[in-house]
Design a protein around this motif. Structure first.
Motif, PDB file in Angstrom:
ATOM      1  N   LEU A 145       0.828  -1.208   0.000  1.00 37.99           N
ATOM      2  CA  LEU A 145       0.000   0.000   0.000  1.00 37.99           C
ATOM      3  C   LEU A 145       0.860   1.256   0.000  1.00 37.99           C
ATOM      4  O   LEU A 145       0.517   2.265  -0.637  1.00 37.99           O
ATOM      5  N   SER A 146       1.980   1.182   0.715  1.00 41.65           N
ATOM      6  CA  SER A 146       2.903   2.332   0.711  1.00 41.65           C
ATOM      7  C   SER A 146       3.448   2.569  -0.698  1.00 41.65           C
ATOM      8  O   SER A 146       3.556   3.719  -1.155  1.00 41.65           O
ATOM      9  N   ALA A 147       3.772   1.464  -1.359  1.00 43.84           N
ATOM     10  CA  ALA A 147       4.287   1.591  -2.734  1.00 43.84           C
ATOM     11  C   ALA A 147       3.211   2.162  -3.655  1.00 43.84           C
ATOM     12  O   ALA A 147       3.490   3.040  -4.491  1.00 43.84           O
ATOM     13  N   VAL A 148       1.973   1.706  -3.489  1.00 40.12           N
ATOM     14  CA  VAL A 148       0.867   2.222  -4.313  1.00 40.12           C
ATOM     15  C   VAL A 148       0.658   3.695  -4.032  1.00 40.12           C
ATOM     16  O   VAL A 148       0.486   4.520  -4.950  1.00 40.12           O
ATOM     17  N   GLY A 149       0.694   4.075  -2.728  1.00 40.80           N
ATOM     18  CA  GLY A 149       0.505   5.485  -2.373  1.00 40.80           C
ATOM     19  C   GLY A 149       1.601   6.363  -2.940  1.00 40.80           C
ATOM     20  O   GLY A 149       1.339   7.469  -3.442  1.00 40.80           O
ATOM     21  N   SER A 150       2.835   5.879  -2.859  1.00 40.17           N
ATOM     22  CA  SER A 150       3.961   6.655  -3.392  1.00 40.17           C
ATOM     23  C   SER A 150       3.840   6.817  -4.901  1.00 40.17           C
ATOM     24  O   SER A 150       4.047   7.911  -5.456  1.00 40.17           O
ATOM     25  N   SER A 156       0.165  11.698  -9.761  1.00 42.74           N
ATOM     26  CA  SER A 156      -0.570  12.966  -9.652  1.00 42.74           C
ATOM     27  C   SER A 156       0.319  14.153 -10.003  1.00 42.74           C
ATOM     28  O   SER A 156      -0.092  15.076 -10.725  1.00 42.74           O
ATOM     29  N   GLN A 157       1.556  14.112  -9.484  1.00 39.93           N
ATOM     30  CA  GLN A 157       2.490  15.207  -9.784  1.00 39.93           C
ATOM     31  C   GLN A 157       2.822  15.248 -11.282  1.00 39.93           C
ATOM     32  O   GLN A 157       2.867  16.320 -11.908  1.00 39.93           O
ATOM     33  N   ARG A 181     -11.347  14.866 -21.725  1.00 42.75           N
ATOM     34  CA  ARG A 181     -11.911  13.645 -21.157  1.00 42.75           C
ATOM     35  C   ARG A 181     -10.793  12.724 -20.667  1.00 42.75           C
ATOM     36  O   ARG A 181     -10.852  12.179 -19.559  1.00 42.75           O
ATOM     37  N   LEU A 182      -9.717  12.584 -21.425  1.00 46.37           N
ATOM     38  CA  LEU A 182      -8.592  11.734 -21.055  1.00 46.37           C
ATOM     39  C   LEU A 182      -7.888  12.260 -19.793  1.00 46.37           C
ATOM     40  O   LEU A 182      -7.579  11.499 -18.876  1.00 46.37           O
ATOM     41  N   LEU A 183      -7.672  13.571 -19.735  1.00 46.37           N
ATOM     42  CA  LEU A 183      -7.037  14.158 -18.547  1.00 46.37           C
ATOM     43  C   LEU A 183      -7.929  14.008 -17.309  1.00 46.37           C
ATOM     44  O   LEU A 183      -7.447  13.756 -16.203  1.00 46.37           O
ATOM     45  N   LYS A 184      -9.260  14.116 -17.501  1.00 41.00           N
ATOM     46  CA  LYS A 184     -10.197  13.946 -16.379  1.00 41.00           C
ATOM     47  C   LYS A 184     -10.165  12.503 -15.872  1.00 41.00           C
ATOM     48  O   LYS A 184     -10.138  12.249 -14.658  1.00 41.00           O
ATOM     49  N   VAL A 185     -10.153  11.512 -16.797  1.00 40.42           N
ATOM     50  CA  VAL A 185     -10.099  10.097 -16.406  1.00 40.42           C
ATOM     51  C   VAL A 185      -8.804   9.830 -15.638  1.00 40.42           C
ATOM     52  O   VAL A 185      -8.814   9.166 -14.586  1.00 40.42           O
ATOM     53  N   LEU A 186      -7.688  10.358 -16.132  1.00 36.57           N
ATOM     54  CA  LEU A 186      -6.409  10.164 -15.440  1.00 36.57           C
ATOM     55  C   LEU A 186      -6.426  10.801 -14.047  1.00 36.57           C
ATOM     56  O   LEU A 186      -5.961  10.213 -13.069  1.00 36.57           O
ATOM     57  N   GLY A 187      -6.978  12.001 -13.931  1.00 37.56           N
ATOM     58  CA  GLY A 187      -7.056  12.689 -12.626  1.00 37.56           C
ATOM     59  C   GLY A 187      -7.965  11.949 -11.646  1.00 37.56           C
ATOM     60  O   GLY A 187      -7.625  11.784 -10.475  1.00 37.56           O
ATOM     61  N   ASP A 188      -9.154  11.523 -12.158  1.00 37.78           N
ATOM     62  CA  ASP A 188     -10.081  10.770 -11.296  1.00 37.78           C
ATOM     63  C   ASP A 188      -9.445   9.464 -10.826  1.00 37.78           C
ATOM     64  O   ASP A 188      -9.567   9.082  -9.654  1.00 37.78           O
ATOM     65  N   ARG A 191      -6.967  10.047  -8.066  1.00 40.29           N
ATOM     66  CA  ARG A 191      -7.631  10.342  -6.794  1.00 40.29           C
ATOM     67  C   ARG A 191      -8.190   9.069  -6.148  1.00 40.29           C
ATOM     68  O   ARG A 191      -8.091   8.880  -4.927  1.00 40.29           O
ATOM     69  N   VAL A 192      -8.776   8.167  -6.962  1.00 43.74           N
ATOM     70  CA  VAL A 192      -9.314   6.899  -6.441  1.00 43.74           C
ATOM     71  C   VAL A 192      -8.183   6.047  -5.842  1.00 43.74           C
ATOM     72  O   VAL A 192      -8.310   5.516  -4.731  1.00 43.74           O
ATOM     73  N   VAL A 193      -7.069   5.957  -6.566  1.00 42.03           N
ATOM     74  CA  VAL A 193      -5.927   5.188  -6.060  1.00 42.03           C
ATOM     75  C   VAL A 193      -5.409   5.833  -4.772  1.00 42.03           C
ATOM     76  O   VAL A 193      -5.094   5.139  -3.797  1.00 42.03           O
ATOM     77  N   GLY A 194      -5.357   7.138  -4.723  1.00 37.16           N
ATOM     78  CA  GLY A 194      -4.880   7.844  -3.517  1.00 37.16           C
ATOM     79  C   GLY A 194      -5.798   7.590  -2.335  1.00 37.16           C
ATOM     80  O   GLY A 194      -5.326   7.328  -1.227  1.00 37.16           O
ATOM     81  N   ALA A 195      -7.105   7.649  -2.563  1.00 34.13           N
ATOM     82  CA  ALA A 195      -8.061   7.403  -1.472  1.00 34.13           C
ATOM     83  C   ALA A 195      -7.976   5.963  -0.981  1.00 34.13           C
ATOM     84  O   ALA A 195      -8.073   5.682   0.214  1.00 34.13           O
ATOM     85  N   GLY A 196      -7.756   5.020  -1.886  1.00 33.86           N
ATOM     86  CA  GLY A 196      -7.721   3.615  -1.514  1.00 33.86           C
ATOM     87  C   GLY A 196      -6.424   3.207  -0.842  1.00 33.86           C
ATOM     88  O   GLY A 196      -6.378   2.177  -0.155  1.00 33.86           O
ATOM     89  N   SER A 197      -5.365   3.967  -0.996  1.00 28.99           N
ATOM     90  CA  SER A 197      -4.073   3.562  -0.447  1.00 28.99           C
ATOM     91  C   SER A 197      -3.740   4.282   0.868  1.00 28.99           C
ATOM     92  O   SER A 197      -2.674   4.094   1.412  1.00 28.99           O
ATOM     93  N   THR A 198      -4.662   5.120   1.382  1.00 27.98           N
ATOM     94  CA  THR A 198      -4.373   5.806   2.650  1.00 27.98           C
ATOM     95  C   THR A 198      -5.068   5.136   3.799  1.00 27.98           C
ATOM     96  O   THR A 198      -5.979   4.378   3.647  1.00 27.98           O
TER      97      THR A 198
END
Length: 198
Positions: A145-150, A156-157, A181-188, A191-198
């Motif tokens: 999970l730490s690796a996923v969060g990192s 995101s950066q 649309r592509l940039l929105k999918v990548l951003g969303d 965010r989902v991966v970030g929420a799931g890895s914290t």
């Protein structure tokens, strides 16, 4: 004792053991002094002795002391015979075993306390083992999970930097629906991966 289990002779020691004088016991029924739980077993032995004429092996029972307390005794029961040899009553010699019984009860209590302490210790050991197991599982889960969060933070950066460079180098590209649309999918997704890895 006569055939009805009334005292016909009592040793002078009875007063020391039970608090009653010989006169208080003579003519009294034995069963009026015996603990109710022990009485059926003693009557069965008395009947067996009276009918068979055989000595009954020693038996433990409780008698009521004059002060109301209960004393433990151990006694054999033998037939009392007439000159002709017929059984006319019962005779027994009782020994006070109250101290021995109390020691046994105390020992049983100590053994029970020891068993309870062992069970508590086993429970504590189980809980400690479970805690170590859970800590190990948490570590094993936390590492990926730490690796996923990192990786999510890096993604995101990188996405922010890509968006900024596209704005500077190709400002018109954001008018294209497929790019937004592509940039929105990548951003969303980031965010989902970030929420799931914290």
């Amino acid at each position: 004792l006569d055939p009805h289990a009334s005292f016909t002779y009592v040793s002078p020691n009875a007063e020391r053991l039970l608090g009653y004088t010989q006169q208080q016991l003579l003519g009294q029924s034995f069963d009026s002094f015996v603990h109710a739980d022990d009485l059926p077993r003693l009557w069965e032995r008395a009947e067996r002795t009276l009918t068979t004429g055989l000595v009954q092996p020693s038996c433990e029972f409780r008698l009521r002391h004059q002060d109301g307390s209960t004393r433990w005794f151990c006694s054999t029961l033998a037939p009392c015979r007439s000159e002709a040899g017929s059984v006319i009553g019962l005779t027994g010699t009782a020994h006070d075993i109250t101290q021995e019984k109390q020691a046994i009860l105390e020992l049983e209590g100590a053994n029970q306390n020891l068993r309870d302490a062992q069970l508590q210790l086993l429970e504590k050991e189980k809980m400690a083992s479970l805690g170590m197991l859970l800590a190990g599982i948490a570590h094993e889960v936390r590492t990926p999970l730490s690796a996923v969060g990192s990786t999510q933070r890096t993604l995101s950066q990188a996405l922010d930097k890509l968006t900024q460079e596209l704005r500077e180098a190709h400002p018109g590209v954001f008018s294209e629906p497929s790019v937004t649309r592509l940039l929105k999918v990548l951003g969303d997704s980031a965010r989902v991966v970030g929420a799931g890895s914290t």
